[in-house]
Motif scaffolding. Structure first.
Motif, PDB file in Angstrom:
ATOM      1  N   THR A  67       1.003  -1.144  -0.042  1.00 34.10           N
ATOM      2  CA  THR A  67      -0.018  -0.039  -0.032  1.00 34.10           C
ATOM      3  C   THR A  67       0.922   1.181   0.123  1.00 34.10           C
ATOM      4  OG1 THR A  67       0.195   0.148   2.495  1.00 34.10           O
ATOM      5  CG2 THR A  67      -1.879  -1.141   1.493  1.00 34.10           C
ATOM      6  N   VAL A  68       0.104   2.469  -0.319  1.00 34.07           N
ATOM      7  CA  VAL A  68       1.020   3.685   0.057  1.00 34.07           C
ATOM      8  C   VAL A  68       1.569   3.835   1.221  1.00 34.07           C
ATOM      9  CG1 VAL A  68       0.854   6.269   0.039  1.00 34.07           C
ATOM     10  CG2 VAL A  68      -0.242   4.821  -1.789  1.00 34.07           C
ATOM     11  N   GLN A  69       0.828   3.360   2.284  1.00 29.40           N
ATOM     12  CA  GLN A  69       1.156   3.404   3.620  1.00 29.40           C
ATOM     13  C   GLN A  69       2.603   2.852   4.060  1.00 29.40           C
ATOM     14  OE1 GLN A  69      -2.428   2.281   5.419  1.00 29.40           O
ATOM     15  NE2 GLN A  69      -2.388   3.591   6.862  1.00 29.40           N
ATOM     16  N   PHE A 105      -0.976  11.831  -1.639  1.00 23.14           N
ATOM     17  CA  PHE A 105      -1.763  10.603  -1.249  1.00 23.14           C
ATOM     18  C   PHE A 105      -2.815  10.897  -0.358  1.00 23.14           C
ATOM     19  CE2 PHE A 105       2.765   9.366  -2.173  1.00 23.14           C
ATOM     20  CZ  PHE A 105       2.465   8.817  -3.286  1.00 23.14           C
ATOM     21  N   ASP A 106      -3.946  10.143  -0.007  1.00 23.96           N
ATOM     22  CA  ASP A 106      -4.848  10.389   0.962  1.00 23.96           C
ATOM     23  C   ASP A 106      -5.143   9.455   2.165  1.00 23.96           C
ATOM     24  OD1 ASP A 106      -5.658   8.087  -0.351  1.00 23.96           O
ATOM     25  OD2 ASP A 106      -7.421   8.704  -0.773  1.00 23.96           O
ATOM     26  N   TYR A 107      -3.871   8.948   2.459  1.00 23.88           N
ATOM     27  CA  TYR A 107      -3.711   8.172   3.730  1.00 23.88           C
ATOM     28  C   TYR A 107      -3.845   8.986   4.942  1.00 23.88           C
ATOM     29  CZ  TYR A 107       0.849   9.677   5.156  1.00 23.88           C
ATOM     30  OH  TYR A 107       1.997  10.405   5.671  1.00 23.88           O
ATOM     31  N   ILE A 108      -3.628  10.062   4.708  1.00 28.63           N
ATOM     32  CA  ILE A 108      -3.930  11.042   6.053  1.00 28.63           C
ATOM     33  C   ILE A 108      -4.347  12.485   5.259  1.00 28.63           C
ATOM     34  CG2 ILE A 108      -1.440  11.727   5.858  1.00 28.63           C
ATOM     35  CD1 ILE A 108      -1.616  12.341   8.831  1.00 28.63           C
ATOM     36  N   THR A 109      -5.185  13.089   5.849  1.00 22.62           N
ATOM     37  CA  THR A 109      -5.721  14.485   5.359  1.00 22.62           C
ATOM     38  C   THR A 109      -4.490  15.530   5.528  1.00 22.62           C
ATOM     39  OG1 THR A 109      -6.868  15.418   7.280  1.00 22.62           O
ATOM     40  CG2 THR A 109      -7.938  14.171   5.808  1.00 22.62           C
ATOM     41  N   ILE A 110      -4.346  16.713   4.729  1.00 22.96           N
ATOM     42  CA  ILE A 110      -3.562  17.814   4.882  1.00 22.96           C
ATOM     43  C   ILE A 110      -3.617  18.296   6.139  1.00 22.96           C
ATOM     44  CG2 ILE A 110      -2.726  19.903   3.578  1.00 22.96           C
ATOM     45  CD1 ILE A 110      -3.943  18.737   1.130  1.00 22.96           C
TER      46      ILE A 110
END
Ligand code: ZN
Length: 247
Positions: free
Chosen positions: A93-95, A138-143
């Motif tokens: 995953t991106v993570q 990436f969208d694993y965490i919001t800005i």
């Protein structure tokens, strides 16, 4: 697949050794090529094989017999282990890639701070920038989460550093900002809390055993890193358990 991740970790670990050894001295990471610090002999491919080259020579330089620090294979094995563990936890995953980067940085910081009592800006500043960029891409965490993560834990450490002068340095504050940018403020604070607990237990034990004095300065960076790594792997479990206490 597992064995590949472990081997890639070993190889990255041997690169981290170069960072740990050269960055605090201000020498270039790229040049000169790897050489024995004692006799200066340029190392051949066979000398650069992680862990195995260390074992095959009994932990000595093949050319001048100088003892090589056990830290080299330890860093390599540790990196290999965490690469494998992260793959088992996150899959492809991106993570995974984001946390592999963070873990590699945390391993470097741990050993540099332990040896030199500094956390180089050359590690923390790029990490903060990369954490924000990856939150944007990436969208694993919001800005917003990433920004709060950069500001809140570091602000707290900054206040602590001002109240208890001496114990904590600006390097620790920037390290907290970098970790927060990746993990968000709640995980980062929990990690710092767990790390401080570890640090207190180990510090008090060493004092109790008379190994260190009351005044001995213990670097805080490694404990922040240990706490952060625990939160990377067990943060979700810990938070679930904690929330369940109130339901
Ligand atoms: Zn040598």
């Amino acid at each position: 697949m597992n064995i590949y991740l472990f081997i890639i970790g070993l190889i990255i670990g041997s690169f981290l050794n170069v960072i740990i050894y050269r960055l605090p001295e201000g020498s270039s990471i790229i040049t000169p090529p790897s050489h024995c610090p004692k006799c200066g002999t340029r190392l051949k491919v066979i000398d650069l094989i992680p862990v195995l080259s260390f074992l095959s020579t009994g932990g000595k330089c093949r050319y001048c017999n100088t003892k090589i620090s056990i830290q080299y294979p330890i860093v390599e094995l540790l990196t290999g282990f965490f690469f494998l563990a992260a793959y088992l936890k996150f899959g492809f995953t991106v993570q995974l890639f984001i946390y592999l980067l963070l873990i590699s940085a945390l391993i470097s910081v741990t050993f540099i701070d332990y040896q030199y009592m500094i956390i180089p800006n050359k590690i923390t500043y790029p990490l903060i920038v990369i954490s924000l960029l990856s939150a944007i891409i990436f969208d694993y965490i919001t800005i917003f989460q990433s920004l709060l993560g950069i500001v809140i834990p570091s602000l707290l450490l900054l206040i602590v550093a001002f109240i208890f002068k001496g114990g904590m340095g600006m390097g620790d504050v920037k390290l907290a900002a970098a970790i927060g940018g990746f993990m968000g403020w709640s995980y980062t604070l929990a990690g710092i809390f767990i790390g401080s607990l570890f640090g207190s237990i180990i510090g008090l034990s060493l004092m109790g055993l008379g190994i260190i004095g009351r005044k001995t300065r213990i670097p805080f960076g490694p404990f922040i890193c240990i706490g952060a790594v625990i939160m990377i792997f067990f943060g979700d479990i810990l938070f679930n358990w904690y929330l369940n206490l109130f339901i």
